[in-house]
Design an enzyme around this catalytic site. Structure first.
Site, PDB file in Angstrom:
ATOM      1  N   CYS A 124     -27.274  15.560 -16.651  1.00 28.39           N
ATOM      2  CA  CYS A 124     -26.679  15.810 -15.334  1.00 28.39           C
ATOM      3  C   CYS A 124     -25.213  16.200 -15.452  1.00 28.39           C
ATOM      4  O   CYS A 124     -24.720  17.014 -14.687  1.00 28.39           O
ATOM      5  CB  CYS A 124     -26.836  14.593 -14.437  1.00 28.39           C
ATOM      6  N   GLU A 130     -28.038  24.902 -10.954  1.00 25.34           N
ATOM      7  CA  GLU A 130     -28.241  23.969 -12.074  1.00 25.34           C
ATOM      8  C   GLU A 130     -29.493  24.421 -12.842  1.00 25.34           C
ATOM      9  O   GLU A 130     -30.589  24.443 -12.280  1.00 25.34           O
ATOM     10  CB  GLU A 130     -28.449  22.543 -11.551  1.00 25.34           C
TER      11      GLU A 130
HETATM   12  P1  NAD Z   1     -36.559  15.142  -9.137  1.00 27.84           P
HETATM   13  O1  NAD Z   1     -35.657  15.036  -7.966  1.00 27.84           O
HETATM   14  O2  NAD Z   1     -37.585  16.200  -9.152  1.00 27.84           O
HETATM   15  O3  NAD Z   1     -37.357  13.779  -9.377  1.00 27.84           O
HETATM   16  C1  NAD Z   1     -36.680  12.550  -9.572  1.00 27.84           C
HETATM   17  C2  NAD Z   1     -37.602  11.420  -9.166  1.00 27.84           C
HETATM   18  O4  NAD Z   1     -37.832  11.485  -7.772  1.00 27.84           O
HETATM   19  C3  NAD Z   1     -38.980  11.457  -9.826  1.00 27.84           C
HETATM   20  O5  NAD Z   1     -39.368  10.133 -10.135  1.00 27.84           O
HETATM   21  C4  NAD Z   1     -39.850  12.031  -8.725  1.00 27.84           C
HETATM   22  O6  NAD Z   1     -41.214  11.660  -8.817  1.00 27.84           O
HETATM   23  C5  NAD Z   1     -39.218  11.420  -7.498  1.00 27.84           C
HETATM   24  N1  NAD Z   1     -39.456  12.140  -6.248  1.00 27.84           N
HETATM   25  C6  NAD Z   1     -39.683  13.455  -6.066  1.00 27.84           C
HETATM   26  N2  NAD Z   1     -39.847  13.722  -4.747  1.00 27.84           N
HETATM   27  C7  NAD Z   1     -39.716  12.551  -4.094  1.00 27.84           C
HETATM   28  C8  NAD Z   1     -39.767  12.173  -2.733  1.00 27.84           C
HETATM   29  N3  NAD Z   1     -40.006  13.057  -1.756  1.00 27.84           N
HETATM   30  N4  NAD Z   1     -39.590  10.876  -2.405  1.00 27.84           N
HETATM   31  C9  NAD Z   1     -39.351   9.965  -3.371  1.00 27.84           C
HETATM   32  N5  NAD Z   1     -39.297  10.251  -4.678  1.00 27.84           N
HETATM   33  C10 NAD Z   1     -39.456  11.539  -5.040  1.00 27.84           C
HETATM   34  O7  NAD Z   1     -35.578  15.247 -10.408  1.00 27.84           O
HETATM   35  P2  NAD Z   1     -35.972  15.496 -11.921  1.00 27.84           P
HETATM   36  O8  NAD Z   1     -36.355  16.929 -12.075  1.00 27.84           O
HETATM   37  O9  NAD Z   1     -36.903  14.418 -12.347  1.00 27.84           O
HETATM   38  O10 NAD Z   1     -34.578  15.205 -12.655  1.00 27.84           O
HETATM   39  C11 NAD Z   1     -33.613  16.183 -12.921  1.00 27.84           C
HETATM   40  C12 NAD Z   1     -32.499  16.113 -11.901  1.00 27.84           C
HETATM   41  O11 NAD Z   1     -31.884  14.829 -11.933  1.00 27.84           O
HETATM   42  C13 NAD Z   1     -31.387  17.098 -12.165  1.00 27.84           C
HETATM   43  O12 NAD Z   1     -30.992  17.688 -10.964  1.00 27.84           O
HETATM   44  C14 NAD Z   1     -30.265  16.223 -12.715  1.00 27.84           C
HETATM   45  O13 NAD Z   1     -28.951  16.723 -12.562  1.00 27.84           O
HETATM   46  C15 NAD Z   1     -30.467  14.973 -11.943  1.00 27.84           C
HETATM   47  N6  NAD Z   1     -29.830  13.851 -12.611  1.00 27.84           N
HETATM   48  C16 NAD Z   1     -28.679  13.335 -12.060  1.00 27.84           C
HETATM   49  C17 NAD Z   1     -28.013  12.293 -12.701  1.00 27.84           C
HETATM   50  C18 NAD Z   1     -26.757  11.705 -12.116  1.00 27.84           C
HETATM   51  O14 NAD Z   1     -26.422  10.610 -12.487  1.00 27.84           O
HETATM   52  N7  NAD Z   1     -26.080  12.391 -11.213  1.00 27.84           N
HETATM   53  C19 NAD Z   1     -28.523  11.767 -13.881  1.00 27.84           C
HETATM   54  C20 NAD Z   1     -29.689  12.318 -14.404  1.00 27.84           C
HETATM   55  C21 NAD Z   1     -30.337  13.362 -13.748  1.00 27.84           C
END
Ligand code: NAD
Length: 503
Positions: free
Chosen positions: A297, A395
């Site tokens: 991230c 991103e």
């Molecule tokens: P994502 O948003 O697709 O999914 C994250 C989680 O949310 C998963 O467990 C998914 O199943 C769940 N999810 C999806 N839709 C949902 C909904 N409607 N309601 C509840 N839960 C839901 O993200 P990803 O692709 O797994 O992760 C990558 C992203 O995470 C990137 O954008 C990255 O920058 C971000 N990230 C941010 C940080 C930070 O600390 N700022 C750290 C790590 C990753």
């Protein structure tokens, strides 16, 4: 050419179940989903696919453990002892854990080992913090004393992404548990393997049944993530994931006015001024975007370079990126492994193609020849990237970097702030005044001056703009996972203003 395959780690389970009330269970409707390894993209296990009924069961178990169990009432020192034991088990099982994480996520093994160590540190850190925990008292001499009564909130909902999943889960589990909450964790569906090790770790450390519950599955409506967000008995949610998902969760949690912590996406700038230590800046900015497969991230995925050193920087940077070793995740020499999942691989590759239309490709740009299959991408560098280019704004979350020149400090700041995100910024200059001025004005939740991303666990962690809402880290995590009730004590005469006094 032989198709590369990853070695299956020892003790690989054939299926993954939910963990509810201390018991491993299938989904109530029996549904499962396939989990792929990113080197072959073949399914290697089935995981239980959680639905609203499974979330109901997990929340009920967590609620009961909160209302009847010893966990919320336990002395901080006792909880701290258990948290340290969790850290001990994580350290002892570090190699096993890292091997599973590496197999499931495609992260290089050396980096997966580092993430396992960091997970143990997270538990030790919060174990120490709650023993030293104290709260404010406010005195009005002779009249009043006021103090803060800090309390766990209840059932915490933790929703985590697939990048460094075990470490990111620990980052939420440790403070939620340290403060006496019970919880339901919903790990990312691409990478459930390392989360399946938590139940054994918690049981060995002595966490009572029902305190930690894990429901696997998808996030969308009708599945585990969405129903955790909408569950009325879950008063607070800590979410890490994409900004778009964060917005949706924000809206879905609004009817209950839930406590929210949102760690979201980023497109963080690394700004390199002409007076910087160029060797150090190149080493750090190469590592900053290509480590963790670029699935980080806080990756410094936009590099802004002062014009007078721009050509030299681009040439040296691209040559170094070309030397980064792409390989099997399990190989200790590997620096960039396999992208987590074919869907995400396609997304990263589509940005590589977009970049070729938008800017000048100076390194990488496709799949390494020695890996005809699997989710492998060569570290990819684009130079002369215009600020309105998609590879500057979006991103990508893979090993792809955009480099752009600037002429003045003002222009550097304008470019740095020219995205919807605001997670991190990295500034490279030996001019003290310039570096601090820049740090004050850059729109980023975290700034590193002449440094890689090295984080002190006591500092606040979080982003601004589309990168997040609220801060965790150190005492901010303790604040997020607790209610702070103010108790007011009258120490003197009762001097109430009196209304309607009898004659
Ligand atoms: P994502 O948003 O697709 O999914 C994250 C989680 O949310 C998963 O467990 C998914 O199943 C769940 N999810 C999806 N839709 C949902 C909904 N409607 N309601 C509840 N839960 C839901 O993200 P990803 O692709 O797994 O992760 C990558 C992203 O995470 C990137 O954008 C990255 O920058 C971000 N990230 C941010 C940080 C930070 O600390 N700022 C750290 C790590 C990753």
């Amino acid at each position: 050419m032989a198709i590369p395959t990853a070695t299956k780690p020892a003790n690989l389970p054939a299926r993954i179940q939910h963990y509810i009330g201390g018991t491993h269970v299938d989904s109530l409707d029996g549904d499962t989903f396939d989990v792929l390894d990113p080197v072959s993209n073949q399914p290697y296990l089935k995981a239980a696919s959680g639905k609203p009924a499974d979330i109901d069961a997990a929340v009920a178990a967590a609620k009961e453990a909160f209302e009847t169990g010893p966990w919320p009432q336990m002395q901080n020192r006792e909880r701290s002892r258990i948290l340290n034991q969790i850290a001990d088990v994580v350290e002892t099982r570090g190699e096993e854990l890292a091997a599973m994480e590496c197999y499931d996520t495609g992260l290089p093994i050396t980096q997966a080992l580092g993430q396992a160590r960091r997970a143990a540190e997270n538990f030790r850190f919060f174990a120490d913090l709650i023993v030293a925990q104290h709260d404010d008292a406010f005195k009005v001499p002779g009249r009043q004393a006021n103090y803060v009564n800090r309390k766990p909130i209840g059932v915490a909902g933790l929703i985590t992404p697939w990048n460094t999943p075990f470490m990111l889960e620990s980052w939420k589990l440790a403070p939620a548990l340290a403060t006496g909450n019970t919880l339901v964790l919903k790990p990312a569906e691409f990478t459930p393997l390392s989360a399946s090790l938590w139940p054994g770790i918690f049981e060995e450390a002595g966490v009572p049944a029902g305190v930690v519950n894990i429901v696997h599955g998808y996030g969308e409506e009708g599945f585990a993530g969405d129903s955790l967000v909408k569950h009325p008995d879950v008063p607070l949610l800590s979410f890490t994931g994409e900004s778009g998902t964060g917005k949706l969760i924000f809206a879905n949690a609004a009817p209950w006015l839930k406590g929210l912590s949102m760690e979201l996406g980023g497109k963080s700038p690394a700004i390199v001024f002409a007076d910087a230590d160029l060797d150090a800046a190149i080493d750090a900015t190469v590592f900053g975007v290509f480590s963790l497969n670029g699935e980080r991230c806080t990756a410094g995925s936009r590099i802004l370079v002062e014009r007078s050193i721009y050509d030299e920087f681009v040439e040296r940077y691209s040559a170094q990126a070309d030397r980064v070793i792409v390989g099997l995740p399990e190989d200790p020499a590997t620096e960039v492994g396999a992208i987590v999942h074919p869907e995400h691989y396609e997304k990263v590759m589509s940005y590589v193609e977009i970049g070729k239309q938008e800017a000048r490709l100076t390194a990488g740009g496709g799949r390494p020849e020695e890996f005809p299959e699997g989710n492998f991408v060569r570290p990819t560098v684009f130079a002369d990237v215009a600020p309105d280019a998609r590879i500057f704004q979006d991103e990508i979350f893979g090993p792809v970097v955009a480099i752009s020149p600037f002429d003045t400090d003002e222009e550097a700041l304008e470019l740095a702030n020219n995205t919807k995100y605001g997670l991190a910024a990295y500034i490279w200059t030996n001019d003290l005044r310039r570096s601090h001025n820049f740090a004050q004005n850059v729109e980023a939740g975290m700034v590193w001056l002449n440094s890689n991303n090295v984080r002190d666990l006591r500092t606040p962690f979080g982003g601004v703009k589309a990168s997040g809402l609220g801060h965790e880290g150190g005492y901010r995590s303790i604040d997020f996972y607790t209610d702070q009730q103010a108790v007011h004590i009258n120490l003197g005469e009762v001097h109430n203003p009196v209304f309607g006094k009898a004659e």
